[in-house]
Write an enzyme that holds these catalytic residues in place. Sequence first.
Site, PDB file in Angstrom:
ATOM      1  N   CYS A  56      -0.390  11.773   0.801  1.00 39.84           N
ATOM      2  CA  CYS A  56       1.269  10.390   0.919  1.00 39.84           C
ATOM      3  C   CYS A  56       2.414  10.945   0.470  1.00 39.84           C
ATOM      4  CB  CYS A  56       0.618   8.729   0.847  1.00 39.84           C
ATOM      5  SG  CYS A  56       1.917   8.490   0.421  1.00 39.84           S
TER       6      CYS A  56
ATOM      7  N   CYS B 159       4.366   8.193  -1.193  1.00 36.00           N
ATOM      8  CA  CYS B 159       3.941   7.587  -2.206  1.00 36.00           C
ATOM      9  C   CYS B 159       3.889   8.550  -3.939  1.00 36.00           C
ATOM     10  CB  CYS B 159       2.335   7.040  -2.477  1.00 36.00           C
ATOM     11  SG  CYS B 159       2.270   6.328  -0.999  1.00 36.00           S
ATOM     12  N   ASP B 160       3.649   9.382  -3.600  1.00 37.69           N
ATOM     13  CA  ASP B 160       3.331  11.147  -4.649  1.00 37.69           C
ATOM     14  C   ASP B 160       4.300  12.023  -4.536  1.00 37.69           C
ATOM     15  OD1 ASP B 160       0.951   8.931  -5.184  1.00 37.69           O
ATOM     16  OD2 ASP B 160      -0.157  10.496  -4.637  1.00 37.69           O
TER      17      ASP B 160
END
Length: 312
Positions: free
Chosen positions: A133, A136-137
């Site tokens: 992701c 997200c990261d």
Amino acid sequence: MTYDLIVIGGGPAGITAGIYAARQKLKTLLITKGFAGQIAAKAVPIENYPGFEKTTGLELMQKFVAHLKKHKEVEIEIDSVKEIKKSGKDFFVLTVSKKEFEGRSVIVASGADPRPLEVPGEKEFIGKGVSYCVTCDGPFYHGKDVVIIGGGNAGFEAALSLANFAKKIYILERGDKALADKENQERAQKTAKIEVITSADIKKIEGGDFVSSIAYQDLNSKETKELKVEGVFVEIGYQPATSFVKNLVDFNKKDEIIVDPNTGETKTPGLFAAGDVDDSAYKQVVIAAGEGAKAAMSVSIYLQEKSSQAQW
Ligand SMILES: Cc1cc2nc3c(=O)[nH]c(=O)nc-3n(C[C@H](O)[C@H](O)[C@H](O)COP(=O)(O)OP(=O)(O)OC[C@H]3O[C@@H](n4cnc5c(N)ncnc54)[C@H](O)[C@@H]3O)c2cc1C
């Protein structure tokens, strides 16, 4: 207590099934690992859900969840389903936290999970350099060199998003050309940080405490090559989340649950599937929501027919 319906999944399909079931006064339990679903987790822009000209996955899903929660009669259990069994006339749904729920019918709306690479080092480095992701990261990779595995639209979009943070972004594609559409490829070409490597098959992810490199085979020269990277983003598609329902349904070649397109029912009477987990051709929020509604309406008919046959 026996529920009329147990819905598994808190994405567009499961939530819509829950809303429709509540309106039909079915005693309903919705079990989900979380209300993220695929689009909320990725915070993707959404411009094709009717009524919302321009929104994000997160915003749209928050509206779905708020709508579901207005129906207080739908019970919600945050847990992961491990197994579904059928015994006699009812279904028994077992969760990883060892709870068991009984229902007269079940709708499986568990969607899809990112497809893993299945190469040495992948599992070991999840959260230590391996990610599924970018939204997200991505910010953790500020100033670092990273590789994205997969040269489709998802891979290119991930690369363009990472260009805000990373120093250098490689896109590794196994085929002899990238599959992303022209617009994404042109945008990547204009970004000096992005380099596309085709005919490249990832073999291994290596490092100490964190990822430090990957090894891939150049499919033209057959040589093994190394890329020094601190992040590996996997963007090779999704696989249906069906491990808990193996024995009660049939699957197509893509591991999707085969359903009756009119009702969403599987080969086991009373067991339905909706959304990305089933074998319908297109995977979209509006389609998943529509299938959730269809399955809940079919459950209602199924339960009426069963009670008129006095089976319960
Ligand atoms: C990057 C990306 C961009 C996209 N862009 C668009 C777009 O612009 N427009 C569009 O219409 N569609 C888009 N899609 C597709 C869309 O996200 C899916 O079609 C839709 O989310 C499918 O909904 P679903 O409810 O079937 O599954 P999901 O959204 O996958 O939801 C599944 C739910 O089931 C839960 N679950 C899974 N396994 C279990 C278990 N064992 N026990 C309990 N709960 C479980 C999950 O936690 C989740 O809540 C995109 C998808 C991705 C990945």
